[in-house]
Design an enzyme around this catalytic site. Structure first.
Site, mmCIF file in Angstrom:
data_model
loop_
_atom_site.group_PDB
_atom_site.id
_atom_site.type_symbol
_atom_site.label_atom_id
_atom_site.label_comp_id
_atom_site.label_asym_id
_atom_site.label_seq_id
_atom_site.Cartn_x
_atom_site.Cartn_y
_atom_site.Cartn_z
ATOM 1 N N ASP A 1 0.806 -1.218 0.000
ATOM 2 C CA ASP A 1 0.000 0.000 0.000
ATOM 3 C C ASP A 1 0.841 1.271 0.000
ATOM 4 O O ASP A 1 2.006 1.275 0.387
ATOM 5 C CB ASP A 1 -0.893 0.029 1.251
ATOM 6 C CG ASP A 1 -2.084 -0.904 1.137
ATOM 7 O OD1 ASP A 1 -2.083 -1.786 0.251
ATOM 8 O OD2 ASP A 1 -3.016 -0.750 1.948
ATOM 9 N N HIS B 1 3.714 -2.271 2.964
ATOM 10 C CA HIS B 1 3.738 -0.935 2.366
ATOM 11 C C HIS B 1 4.995 -0.707 1.533
ATOM 12 O O HIS B 1 6.101 -0.993 1.980
ATOM 13 C CB HIS B 1 3.639 0.127 3.470
ATOM 14 C CG HIS B 1 2.346 0.091 4.217
ATOM 15 N ND1 HIS B 1 2.079 -0.837 5.193
ATOM 16 C CD2 HIS B 1 1.235 0.847 4.093
ATOM 17 C CE1 HIS B 1 0.849 -0.649 5.652
ATOM 18 N NE2 HIS B 1 0.310 0.370 5.003
HETATM 19 ZN ZN ZN Z 1 -2.664 3.187 3.163
#
Ligand code: ZN
Length: 329
Positions: free
Chosen positions: A150, A297
């Site tokens: 992400d 991430h």
């Molecule tokens: Zn996010």
């Protein structure tokens, strides 16, 4: 589905992502997803064979991380600070604002009546694509895993892609529209190497559900357009993920109307909070179940721990007999 059984790993040189820190902000981080994650894991667990162990995802030990480094949004803050609040989180209990036990549970209180003329205004729920709930499983099931990254693309996207390529792994990248616009080459590389894209809003507003209906429509819809434009070849974007996992019946329907399903996760090692490489690795190793979806991430700040953890996790996954898949769609 893409299920690549992995060739022998090769060593590589990895460069950590450049460090871009911001202030900590529970609300701004994907890490705020921890709470829904835990709930989501709980929801997911019954469907998953095995394991009596405890908590999947953020619910695990790392949830007590006290010093909260920059959550996801360090970079994109420069790109589009507009609607992204950066509150300084204090010592902060991970029990987040998203304490709702079920991320997909409708927060009906937040549903305003959209103004007349709004195309996405659900005058009649039946007139719209059904909100099918939050997906938390791989497409193929079995001993597969869906890796999701992400808040990118960012400086760590390249190193993440390098590692994935070494292991023949495919992943899904939930991109922030502003970041996709700023780094179209990264978006194009993701697609060229067989990965898929997911819409993670224009600028990661949190909490998502407090935004007006129109704002949520714009966040989700504009991001889809921005990612498509960056990709340049009209890619299929079939999922979206709410910042912080802040799904509601309202925004799930907005996503569905745009042709996207809501993508959750089952394992959240809270890599955004930089708990240490081993903490990230251990969290995934302890909490992953077959068919699971792992949240990590590639954007939002210094992701060197994530990259280092991935370097350990990929060979571990292979050794465990996992193959790589995309989320259910
Ligand atoms: Zn996010």
């Amino acid at each position: 589905m893409v299920k690549s059984r992995i060739p022998a790993p090769r060593r590589s040189l990895l460069l950590g992502a450049s460090a871009l820190l911001g202030t900590s902000a529970l609300l701004v981080a994907c890490g705020a997803q921890s709470s829904p994650s835990a709930a989501g894991d709980a929801a997911h667990r019954p469907a998953v064979p095995s394991a009596s162990t405890g908590t999947t995802g953020a619910a695990g030990g790392t949830s007590s991380v006290a010093a909260r480094p920059t959550p996801g949004e360090g970079e994109e803050a420069t790109a589009a600070p507009v609607r992204t609040p950066e509150p300084s989180a204090s010592s902060t209990a991970p029990a987040s604002p998203y304490a709702s036990p079920t991320p997909s549970a409708p927060r009906t209180t937040a549903v305003p009546s959209p103004p007349a003329g709004s195309t996405a205004a659900p005058a009649q729920p039946s007139a719209h694509a059904p909100a099918t709930g939050v997906l938390r499983h791989t497409a193929s099931g079995g001993r597969t895993v869906a890796l999701t990254f992400d808040d990118g693309p960012g400086p760590a996207t390249g190193p993440v892609l390098d590692l994935l390529a070494q292991y023949g792994a495919k992943a899904t990248f939930c991109e922030i529209g502003d970041n996709a616009k700023a780094r179209p080459a990264a978006v194009q590389r993701i697609l060229a190497e067989g990965h898929r894209l997911c819409d993670h809003t224009v600028d990661h507003p949190q909490p998502m559900h407090t935004r007006s209906h129109e704002q949520q429509v714009a966040e989700i819809g504009d991001a889809k357009s921005m990612i498509e434009a960056a990709a340049g070849n009209n890619p299929a974007i079939t999922w979206w993920r709410a910042p912080g996992g802040d799904f509601t019946a309202e925004n799930e329907r907005i996503g569905a109307d745009l042709g996207m399903k809501s993508l959750g996760w089952t394992v959240d090692p809270r890599d955004w909070s930089r708990p240490g490489v081993q903490a990230i690795v251990s969290n995934v190793q302890q909490n992953l179940r077959p068919g699971g979806v792992v949240l990590m991430h590639d954007g939002g700040g210094d992701r060197s721990q994530t990259v280092a953890a991935l370097k350990q996790l990929l060979p571990w996954l292979v050794a465990q007999g996992y193959s790589f898949d995309f989320p259910q769609s």
